[in-house]
Design a protein around this motif. Structure first.
Motif, PDB file in Angstrom:
ATOM      1  N   PHE A 173       0.852  -1.188   0.000  1.00  0.00           N
ATOM      2  CA  PHE A 173       0.000   0.000   0.000  1.00  0.00           C
ATOM      3  C   PHE A 173       0.893   1.246   0.000  1.00  0.00           C
ATOM      4  CE2 PHE A 173      -2.731  -3.241   1.795  1.00  0.00           C
ATOM      5  CZ  PHE A 173      -3.996  -2.926   1.324  1.00  0.00           C
ATOM      6  N   TYR A 174       0.477   2.265  -0.739  1.00  0.00           N
ATOM      7  CA  TYR A 174       1.242   3.515  -0.737  1.00  0.00           C
ATOM      8  C   TYR A 174       0.297   4.707  -0.728  1.00  0.00           C
ATOM      9  CZ  TYR A 174       0.368   3.439  -5.817  1.00  0.00           C
ATOM     10  OH  TYR A 174      -0.223   3.406  -7.060  1.00  0.00           O
ATOM     11  N   ASN A 175       0.699   5.739  -0.004  1.00  0.00           N
ATOM     12  CA  ASN A 175      -0.104   6.949   0.148  1.00  0.00           C
ATOM     13  C   ASN A 175       0.156   7.865  -1.038  1.00  0.00           C
ATOM     14  OD1 ASN A 175      -0.821   9.692   0.921  1.00  0.00           O
ATOM     15  ND2 ASN A 175      -1.055   8.933   3.019  1.00  0.00           N
ATOM     16  N   LYS A 176      -0.849   8.026  -1.895  1.00  0.00           N
ATOM     17  CA  LYS A 176      -0.665   8.802  -3.128  1.00  0.00           C
ATOM     18  C   LYS A 176      -0.387  10.274  -2.849  1.00  0.00           C
ATOM     19  CE  LYS A 176      -3.400   5.835  -6.211  1.00  0.00           C
ATOM     20  NZ  LYS A 176      -4.553   5.782  -7.146  1.00  0.00           N
ATOM     21  N   ASP A 177      -1.019  10.827  -1.817  1.00  0.00           N
ATOM     22  CA  ASP A 177      -0.788  12.241  -1.501  1.00  0.00           C
ATOM     23  C   ASP A 177       0.653  12.463  -1.057  1.00  0.00           C
ATOM     24  OD1 ASP A 177      -3.400  13.013  -2.110  1.00  0.00           O
ATOM     25  OD2 ASP A 177      -4.105  12.629  -0.056  1.00  0.00           O
ATOM     26  N   ASP A 183       2.948  12.230  -4.048  1.00  0.00           N
ATOM     27  CA  ASP A 183       2.919  13.465  -4.835  1.00  0.00           C
ATOM     28  C   ASP A 183       3.747  14.562  -4.154  1.00  0.00           C
ATOM     29  OD1 ASP A 183       1.309  12.289  -6.719  1.00  0.00           O
ATOM     30  OD2 ASP A 183      -0.563  13.140  -5.943  1.00  0.00           O
ATOM     31  N   LYS A 184       3.597  14.655  -2.845  1.00  0.00           N
ATOM     32  CA  LYS A 184       4.331  15.671  -2.088  1.00  0.00           C
ATOM     33  C   LYS A 184       5.834  15.469  -2.200  1.00  0.00           C
ATOM     34  CE  LYS A 184       4.861  17.383   2.666  1.00  0.00           C
ATOM     35  NZ  LYS A 184       4.443  17.178   4.082  1.00  0.00           N
ATOM     36  N   ALA A 185       6.254  14.195  -2.215  1.00  0.00           N
ATOM     37  CA  ALA A 185       7.679  13.877  -2.251  1.00  0.00           C
ATOM     38  C   ALA A 185       8.229  13.779  -3.676  1.00  0.00           C
ATOM     39  CB  ALA A 185       7.931  12.564  -1.509  1.00  0.00           C
ATOM     40  N   ALA A 189      12.614   6.008  -3.089  1.00  0.00           N
ATOM     41  CA  ALA A 189      11.318   6.599  -2.748  1.00  0.00           C
ATOM     42  C   ALA A 189      11.269   6.968  -1.268  1.00  0.00           C
ATOM     43  CB  ALA A 189      10.190   5.625  -3.096  1.00  0.00           C
ATOM     44  N   ALA A 190      11.798   6.082  -0.414  1.00  0.00           N
ATOM     45  CA  ALA A 190      11.801   6.350   1.028  1.00  0.00           C
ATOM     46  C   ALA A 190      12.638   7.585   1.359  1.00  0.00           C
ATOM     47  CB  ALA A 190      12.324   5.132   1.777  1.00  0.00           C
ATOM     48  N   GLU A 191      13.756   7.758   0.669  1.00  0.00           N
ATOM     49  CA  GLU A 191      14.596   8.934   0.902  1.00  0.00           C
ATOM     50  C   GLU A 191      13.865  10.213   0.514  1.00  0.00           C
ATOM     51  OE1 GLU A 191      19.019   6.863   0.337  1.00  0.00           O
ATOM     52  OE2 GLU A 191      17.999   7.773  -1.395  1.00  0.00           O
ATOM     53  N   LYS A 192      13.126  10.177  -0.599  1.00  0.00           N
ATOM     54  CA  LYS A 192      12.353  11.350  -1.011  1.00  0.00           C
ATOM     55  C   LYS A 192      11.228  11.647  -0.014  1.00  0.00           C
ATOM     56  CE  LYS A 192      13.160  11.070  -6.012  1.00  0.00           C
ATOM     57  NZ  LYS A 192      12.534  10.911  -7.347  1.00  0.00           N
ATOM     58  N   VAL A 223       2.671   7.279   7.370  1.00  0.00           N
ATOM     59  CA  VAL A 223       3.504   6.266   6.721  1.00  0.00           C
ATOM     60  C   VAL A 223       3.338   6.381   5.216  1.00  0.00           C
ATOM     61  CG1 VAL A 223       3.920   3.788   6.472  1.00  0.00           C
ATOM     62  CG2 VAL A 223       3.303   4.727   8.709  1.00  0.00           C
ATOM     63  N   GLY A 224       4.451   6.328   4.488  1.00  0.00           N
ATOM     64  CA  GLY A 224       4.379   6.442   3.038  1.00  0.00           C
ATOM     65  C   GLY A 224       4.022   5.152   2.343  1.00  0.00           C
ATOM     66  N   MET A 225       4.619   4.041   2.801  1.00  0.00           N
ATOM     67  CA  MET A 225       4.401   2.725   2.200  1.00  0.00           C
ATOM     68  C   MET A 225       4.335   1.688   3.308  1.00  0.00           C
ATOM     69  SD  MET A 225       7.388   2.871  -0.752  1.00  0.00           S
ATOM     70  CE  MET A 225       8.604   3.695   0.300  1.00  0.00           C
ATOM     71  N   VAL A 226       3.551   0.627   3.084  1.00  0.00           N
ATOM     72  CA  VAL A 226       3.483  -0.459   4.059  1.00  0.00           C
ATOM     73  C   VAL A 226       2.959  -1.710   3.367  1.00  0.00           C
ATOM     74  CG1 VAL A 226       1.110   0.003   4.835  1.00  0.00           C
ATOM     75  CG2 VAL A 226       2.761  -1.048   6.414  1.00  0.00           C
ATOM     76  N   ASN A 227       3.450  -2.857   3.773  1.00  0.00           N
ATOM     77  CA  ASN A 227       2.883  -4.126   3.302  1.00  0.00           C
ATOM     78  C   ASN A 227       1.627  -4.429   4.100  1.00  0.00           C
ATOM     79  OD1 ASN A 227       5.013  -4.619   1.482  1.00  0.00           O
ATOM     80  ND2 ASN A 227       6.263  -5.560   3.074  1.00  0.00           N
ATOM     81  N   GLY A 228       0.599  -4.891   3.429  1.00  0.00           N
ATOM     82  CA  GLY A 228      -0.645  -5.197   4.126  1.00  0.00           C
ATOM     83  C   GLY A 228      -1.493  -6.144   3.324  1.00  0.00           C
ATOM     84  N   GLY A 229      -2.696  -6.398   3.828  1.00  0.00           N
ATOM     85  CA  GLY A 229      -3.620  -7.309   3.178  1.00  0.00           C
ATOM     86  C   GLY A 229      -4.987  -6.680   3.041  1.00  0.00           C
TER      87      GLY A 229
END
Length: 421
Positions: free
Chosen positions: A162-166, A169-171, A186-189, A274-280
C-alpha cells in the motif's frame, strides 16, 4: 477482528491431544439429529471473525444469510450454526468431541488434528468434483494428509504494497517502487518531504514471521530451501536483513521495528504518517476507519523486481463422518462454494475467496485486484512441518532483532532452533 490464518498454528496440537480416543459411540448428544417430517439437521460450528466495519454481530449475520438462502432451496435440510470466538473455539470443539457431540461441519483455523483419529470425511465424499476442481490448486494441496484431501480451504488472504498517493505526490515519487533500489530512493524522497515513517516496518510479535517472509521472498529466500531443509540463515536471507537494517539505520522506516505490531503501523498509515506499508485486504477497513482514501495498491517490491508470489494464508472447512450426513453436507458445501458467499465474505471482512470462480466474481474491485492476481501463485509458511509450531513463536519474539543487531547472528540462532532435535 481475528485475521485469517491466525489460529492455524497451535490449534492442531490442542485438537490432537483432546480428540484422541474420542471416536466413541453417540451418547445421544451428537450434532445433526433427524428432525420431524424427514428433515435432517446439520450441526455446524464456525469461527467468529469479529464485526466487519460498521457491521455489528456480522459473524452471526453472515452465516444466517447463507443458511437462510440454502434452506429456502433445500427445505429438507436444516443447518444449525454456532458461531464461537477464535479464542474459545478450539477448547469448545475439543469438549464437544470428547462428549460425543460431534458437529457435522466445522470452520476454523486447522483440520489436521482430526485426521489421525479418522474423524473426517475425505473431501471427495462431501464436495462435488466440479466444485473441488475450482479450488485454487496451491491452497487445496495444503488440505491433504498423506496425499488425501480432508481440509477444504474456506477463505484466504494475501499481501501487497500500500502507498499513500498524496505523500508520494508531495515527495515527487511518480509511481510505486518495483525494486529494493527504487524503494530506498522513494523512502529517501519521502523522508526529505517530512514523512516520519517512509516505510512502515512491523517486526513486532504480532506477525513478524509474515513481514519477514515477504522480504525473504523478494530475494529468492524463505524459511526453507527448495529441498525442504531449514534455511533461515541462508546467504539470501542474511543479505535481505542486512538491506532492511540499512533502511532502519538511515531512518527510512518505522522506528524500532522489532517493537511495532502491524495493527499499529497500519493505523499510522491510515493516519497519514507512513508512506508505504505491506498489508492485506483486512488492512483496508483500518485505513477506511482512519479516513484515508487516496492510496494505491501494488505488488511488493523485490530485490530486482516485484514479487510474482505473495504470502498466502487460509482457514478451513471440514466435515465429520460420525453422524452419517455426507449427502446433506455435500449439498450445503456445494451451495456455499458456488453461491454468493464469496462476495459476502469479501464485503463483510475483506477476506478473499479460494475458488477461481470466486476470484472472477471479485475481479472488478480494483483495491482487491493485486491480491486476487497473486493468490494462485501464493507461497506459504512451512506449517506442515511439526517444527514450525515451536519455531514460529521464536521468530515472532526475536527476528526483529535482525534489523538492530547482527543479522547473521540473529538468523543463525533461529536456524539452530529449527535444526534442534
Amino acid at each position: 477482528m481475528r485475521l485469517v490464518g491466525g489460529a492455524a498454528l497451535g490449534l492442531a496440537t490442542v485438537l490432537v491431544l483432546t480428540s484422541c480416543g474420542s471416536s466413541t459411540p453417540d451418547s445421544g448428544g451428537g450434532g445433526g439429529d433427524q428432525a420431524d417430517g424427514g428433515q435432517v439437521t446439520l450441526k455446524m460450528v464456525a469461527a467468529d471473525y469479529g464485526d466487519g466495519p460498521g457491521k455489528p454481530n456480522s459473524g452471526d449475520t453472515f452465516w444466517k444469510g447463507v443458511v437462510d438462502e440454502f434452506q429456502a432451496a433445500n427445505p429438507n435440510i436444516k443447518v444449525d450454526v454456532q458461531v464461537i470466538n477464535w479464542n474459545d473455539i478450539d477448547k469448545q470443539v475439543a469438549t464437544m468431541i470428547q462428549n460425543g457431540q460431534v458437529p457435522d461441519i466445522l470452520q476454523t483455523g486447522d483440520y489436521s488434528g482430526f485426521v489421525a483419529d479418522d474423524l473426517l470425511h475425505k473431501v471427495d465424499e462431501v464436495l462435488s468434483p466440479n466444485v473441488s476442481g475450482d479450488l485454487l490448486q496451491k491452497f487445496a494441496e495444503y488440505g491433504k494428509v498423506d496425499g488425501t484431501a480432508y481440509g477444504i480451504p474456506f477463505v484466504s488472504s494475501a499481501r501487497a504494497l500500500f502507498y499513500n498517493k498524496d505523500l508520494f505526490d508531495k515527495a515527487g515519487v511518480a509511481e510505486p517502487p518495483k525494486t529494493w533500489d527504487e524503494l530506498k530512493a522513494a523512502a529517501e524522497k519521502l523522508k526529505a518531504a517530512g514523512v516520519s515513517q517512509p516505510f512502515g516496518l512491523p517486526l513486532g510479535q504480532e506477525e513478524a514471521q509474515g513481514e519477514s517472509f515477504l522480504w525473504m521472498l523478494g530475494n529468492g529466500g524463505g524459511y526453507k530451501d527448495a529441498s525442504g531443509k531449514w534455511a533461515i540463515d541462508s546467504p539470501q536471507n542474511v543479505e535481505t536483513f542486512t538491506y532492511m537494517k540499512g533502511l532502519v539505520d538511515a531512518g527510512l522506516t518505522t522506528p524500532n521495528p522489532g517493537t511495532k505490531d502491524r495493527k499499529t503501523v497500519w493505523e499510522d498509515f491510515g493516519a497519514g504518517k507512513v508512506g508505504m506499508v505491506n498489508g492485506g485486504p483486512m488492512s483496508i477497513p483500518i485505513f477506511d476507519a482512519a479516513g484515508l482514501k487516496n492510496y494505491g495498491v501494488a505488488p511488493i517490491p523485490g530485490k530486482t523486481g516485484p514479487l510474482d508470489t505473495t504470502l498466502g494464508v487460509m482457514d478451513w472447512i471440514m466435515a465429520f463422518n460420525k453422524n452419517g450426513h455426507a449427502e446433506e453436507i455435500k449439498k450445503f458445501l456445494d451451495f456455499f462454494y458456488t453461491g454468493s458467499a464469496a462476495q459476502k465474505i469479501s464485503d463483510t471482512y475483506k477476506l478473499l475467496p479460494v475458488t477461481n470462480g470466486g476470484i472472477e466474481k471479485l475481479s472488478g474491485d480494483e483495491k482487491l485486484k493485486p491480491f486476487l492476481d497473486a493468490l494462485p501463485n501464493a507461497s506459504f509458511y512451512p506449517f506442515q512441518d511439526p517444527k514450525w509450531a515451536e519455531l514460529n513463536p521464536a521468530i515472532k519474539q526475536t527476528i526483529g532483532g535482525a534489523v538492530k543487531d547482527d543479522p547473521a547472528a540473529v538468523l543463525g540462532e533461529l536456524q539452530k532452533t529449527a535444526e534442534a532435535g
